[in-house]
Enzyme design. Sequence first.
Site, short mmCIF file in Angstrom:
data_model
loop_
_atom_site.label_atom_id
_atom_site.label_comp_id
_atom_site.label_asym_id
_atom_site.label_seq_id
_atom_site.Cartn_x
_atom_site.Cartn_y
_atom_site.Cartn_z
N SER A 1 23.39 -50.45 -44.96
CA SER A 1 23.87 -49.18 -44.11
C SER A 1 24.34 -47.98 -45.45
O SER A 1 25.37 -48.26 -45.70
CB SER A 1 24.50 -48.94 -43.12
OG SER A 1 25.07 -47.96 -43.13
N GLY A 2 23.49 -46.89 -45.54
CA GLY A 2 24.10 -46.09 -46.49
C GLY A 2 25.74 -45.24 -45.46
O GLY A 2 26.35 -45.01 -46.45
N LEU A 3 25.29 -45.22 -44.25
CA LEU A 3 26.39 -44.65 -44.05
C LEU A 3 28.04 -45.67 -44.36
O LEU A 3 29.26 -45.41 -44.23
CB LEU A 3 26.75 -44.65 -42.11
CG LEU A 3 27.50 -44.41 -41.52
CD1 LEU A 3 28.76 -43.28 -41.50
CD2 LEU A 3 27.89 -44.47 -39.89
N ASP B 1 28.79 -39.36 -45.39
CA ASP B 1 27.43 -39.74 -45.43
C ASP B 1 26.71 -39.23 -45.77
O ASP B 1 25.53 -38.71 -45.28
CB ASP B 1 27.18 -40.96 -44.34
CG ASP B 1 25.39 -41.17 -44.19
OD1 ASP B 1 25.25 -41.70 -45.17
OD2 ASP B 1 25.40 -42.09 -43.34
N ASP C 1 19.02 -48.39 -47.54
CA ASP C 1 19.16 -47.85 -46.29
C ASP C 1 18.77 -46.32 -47.75
O ASP C 1 19.78 -46.17 -47.55
CB ASP C 1 20.03 -47.50 -45.60
CG ASP C 1 20.38 -45.70 -44.81
OD1 ASP C 1 19.36 -44.99 -45.41
OD2 ASP C 1 21.36 -45.85 -44.37
N ASP D 1 18.40 -43.99 -47.75
CA ASP D 1 18.65 -42.22 -47.22
C ASP D 1 16.48 -41.48 -47.77
O ASP D 1 16.04 -41.16 -46.43
CB ASP D 1 19.58 -41.47 -48.45
CG ASP D 1 21.07 -41.81 -47.89
OD1 ASP D 1 21.16 -42.64 -46.66
OD2 ASP D 1 22.02 -41.65 -48.61
N GLU E 1 14.18 -41.71 -45.10
CA GLU E 1 13.73 -41.20 -43.99
C GLU E 1 13.28 -39.72 -44.43
O GLU E 1 13.54 -39.29 -44.92
CB GLU E 1 15.76 -41.05 -43.36
CG GLU E 1 16.20 -40.39 -44.74
CD GLU E 1 17.93 -40.72 -43.53
OE1 GLU E 1 18.28 -41.38 -43.21
OE2 GLU E 1 18.36 -40.05 -43.22
N LYS F 1 21.09 -35.40 -47.86
CA LYS F 1 20.88 -36.09 -46.19
C LYS F 1 22.23 -35.41 -45.08
O LYS F 1 23.18 -35.59 -45.99
CB LYS F 1 20.12 -37.36 -46.01
CG LYS F 1 20.79 -38.60 -46.83
CD LYS F 1 22.61 -39.12 -45.45
CE LYS F 1 21.94 -39.54 -45.00
NZ LYS F 1 21.61 -40.49 -44.33
N ASN G 1 24.08 -37.31 -41.71
CA ASN G 1 23.75 -37.94 -40.66
C ASN G 1 22.89 -38.05 -39.87
O ASN G 1 23.51 -36.69 -39.36
CB ASN G 1 24.81 -39.29 -40.82
CG ASN G 1 24.96 -40.53 -40.28
OD1 ASN G 1 24.86 -40.21 -38.58
ND2 ASN G 1 24.72 -41.49 -40.44
N SER G 2 22.35 -39.05 -39.07
CA SER G 2 21.41 -38.60 -37.96
C SER G 2 22.43 -37.73 -36.83
O SER G 2 21.69 -37.31 -35.62
CB SER G 2 20.85 -39.46 -37.63
OG SER G 2 19.51 -39.88 -38.82
N ARG H 1 10.82 -43.86 -42.10
CA ARG H 1 12.24 -43.79 -40.78
C ARG H 1 11.57 -42.46 -40.62
O ARG H 1 11.61 -41.15 -41.34
CB ARG H 1 13.65 -44.03 -41.56
CG ARG H 1 14.45 -43.23 -40.30
CD ARG H 1 16.06 -43.92 -41.35
NE ARG H 1 16.85 -42.61 -40.49
CZ ARG H 1 18.31 -43.44 -40.73
NH1 ARG H 1 18.91 -44.39 -41.51
NH2 ARG H 1 18.87 -42.19 -40.01
N HIS I 1 14.21 -43.23 -34.86
CA HIS I 1 15.40 -43.02 -35.21
C HIS I 1 15.50 -42.33 -33.54
O HIS I 1 14.75 -41.08 -33.70
CB HIS I 1 16.32 -43.04 -35.72
CG HIS I 1 17.74 -42.51 -36.01
ND1 HIS I 1 18.60 -43.54 -35.21
CD2 HIS I 1 17.93 -42.53 -37.24
CE1 HIS I 1 19.38 -44.06 -35.52
NE2 HIS I 1 19.43 -43.78 -37.00
C1 SPV Z 1 22.48 -45.74 -41.43
O1 SPV Z 1 23.17 -46.88 -41.27
O2 SPV Z 1 23.14 -45.54 -42.62
C2 SPV Z 1 21.61 -45.31 -40.87
C3 SPV Z 1 21.28 -45.62 -39.16
O3 SPV Z 1 21.05 -44.72 -41.11
S1 SPV Z 1 22.30 -44.20 -39.02
O4 SPV Z 1 23.44 -44.82 -39.09
O5 SPV Z 1 22.10 -44.58 -37.94
O6 SPV Z 1 21.69 -42.86 -38.90
MG MG Z 2 21.75 -43.71 -43.47
#
Ligand code: SPV
Ligand code: MG
Length: 538
Positions: free
Chosen positions: A45-47, A57, A84, A86, A113, A119, A121-122, A157, A188
């Site tokens: 996971s990027g986050l 993130d 991930d 990004d 994505e 980026k 975070n979503s 994504r 997502h």
């Molecule tokens: C991550 O885990 O870094 C993701 C998922 O990209 S989210 O945090 O839901 O965007």
């Molecule tokens: Mg991410």
Amino acid sequence: MTLPRKTTRFRELLTAPTLGFLMEAHNGLSARVVEDAGFAGLWASGLSISAALGVRDRNEASWTQVLEVLEFMSDATTIPMLVDGDTGYGDFNTFRRLVKKLGQRQVAAVCIEDKLFPKTNSFLDGNQTLADIDEFCGKIKAGKDSQTDPDFSIIARIEALIAGHGMEEALKRAEAYHAAGADGILIHSKKSSAEEILHFAAAWGNRAPLVIVPTMYYLTPTDCYRQAGIALCIWANHNLRAALAAMREVSGRIFREQNLAGVEDYIASVSDVFDIAGEAELSAAEKRYRPGQRRTVRAVVLAASRGSQLAALTVDRPKCMLDVRGEPLLKRLVRSLTGAGIRGVTVVTGYRPEAVTLPDIDKITNTAHATTGEVASLACAGHTLDGECVVSYGDILFRDYILSALLNAAGDIVLAVDSGTPEGEIKRSPDLVRCTLPPSRDYLDDRPVELQFISSTLARDHACGEWIGLARLSEKGAALVRTELAAMEADGTLATASLPELFNRLVAKGHPPRIVYITGHWLDVNDAFGLARARNFL
Ligand code: SPV
Ligand code: MG
């Protein structure tokens, strides 16, 4: 057996008719935890990786810094990993270089994505502007053209629902990315219900495998995803969040209490840390590649007695095989021994030897256990006392540091003595000791302490502590004990003697055991009260 490549296994997961799961990890340790838990795949996971590095993130960590983390994660595990990626960290050119570098590290797949670099975070407010469709399709194509493993997967994504562009835009993008060569589509959503995801899945009709991240709609039953034909479900950040909560709790408590005792029972043991880092593999490798250079310590565990105070519980097994939270007491003891690097554990059984069924032990039975004592049991394993050795009662549990302290202590015969046994505790004839010096409260006091006398009849007021049933013998100490066993056999005292009697004889002959003082953090199981304490000890 050689496993198929990680890329191939990921492809199988992605295209299998059943729902698969990827679990988040953010470094080598958490990746190993995920694999050990049984997951077939990892989500890098990027986050979580950003948070673990202490940054946002928002592409604050450079992609090569992330790559370093991914390399540790990949090396630490055998299961495939979806990274991930990004937005791909830039344009098509940066992305194709990333794909190459991931392939070199046996990463199975990457997800990109359709947003702009850097980026956000979503789940954050902020710039969620979508990438141009054609530009993003070019990125996917460039990635597919630069992968060197045919089974490497690229997941596209779609952030259209996150950015508020609606279902039609999301479906249009999915179609375009699929046509550009994406191996799967991650759709997502930040809604608290799975409604829009399920709607998308129904409209998409499985034209390519669908991947989802139910972080926000976590209340949805997993069966809904099965029924919707989802290919992969990502549990996206739960190890990082678990670690954060646990670290806060432990740091706060240690800060408040200025002491470690309160947290010890709630955190992983040091030997657990060694285990997960793969110390056992290195020990085996050292045996193979560096014979004779490693200290070898063996152990003899005296576990012949039934434990008759435990009545009905020990009808069909000796007390060492009583269950302590899902595992026999002896199994836990043997794990403590092997965790400290001890190789070759000999267990002397007596009562119901057939019930002592543990792998990785050598079993010797004291067939005369009903009429003999501990020294007779030790003598049954006398041939193993030909080098450095730990001797342990079979009904004790102790924190790992106690054994480490014994193994590191100077002396040919060393006993662990608890100087802090609480007053008034009901205990059947503890082995009380009198020593040349009482326990010192001074950390810098390293004067050697020797045994003067040990007996269950010693008055508590005259005792410096209680022997916990754990001793270490150096090679010379083992030889001294062997000689004494022979002398006891010759004078007829061997059959019924206790270990304290053996130690007293050694004192009398000018070989007093050394003492390592501890305070608590161990127990023995003599009765139901001891068993209850053992269950609480863990
Ligand atoms: C991550 O885990 O870094 C993701 C998922 O990209 S989210 O945090 O839901 O965007
Ligand atoms: Mg991410």
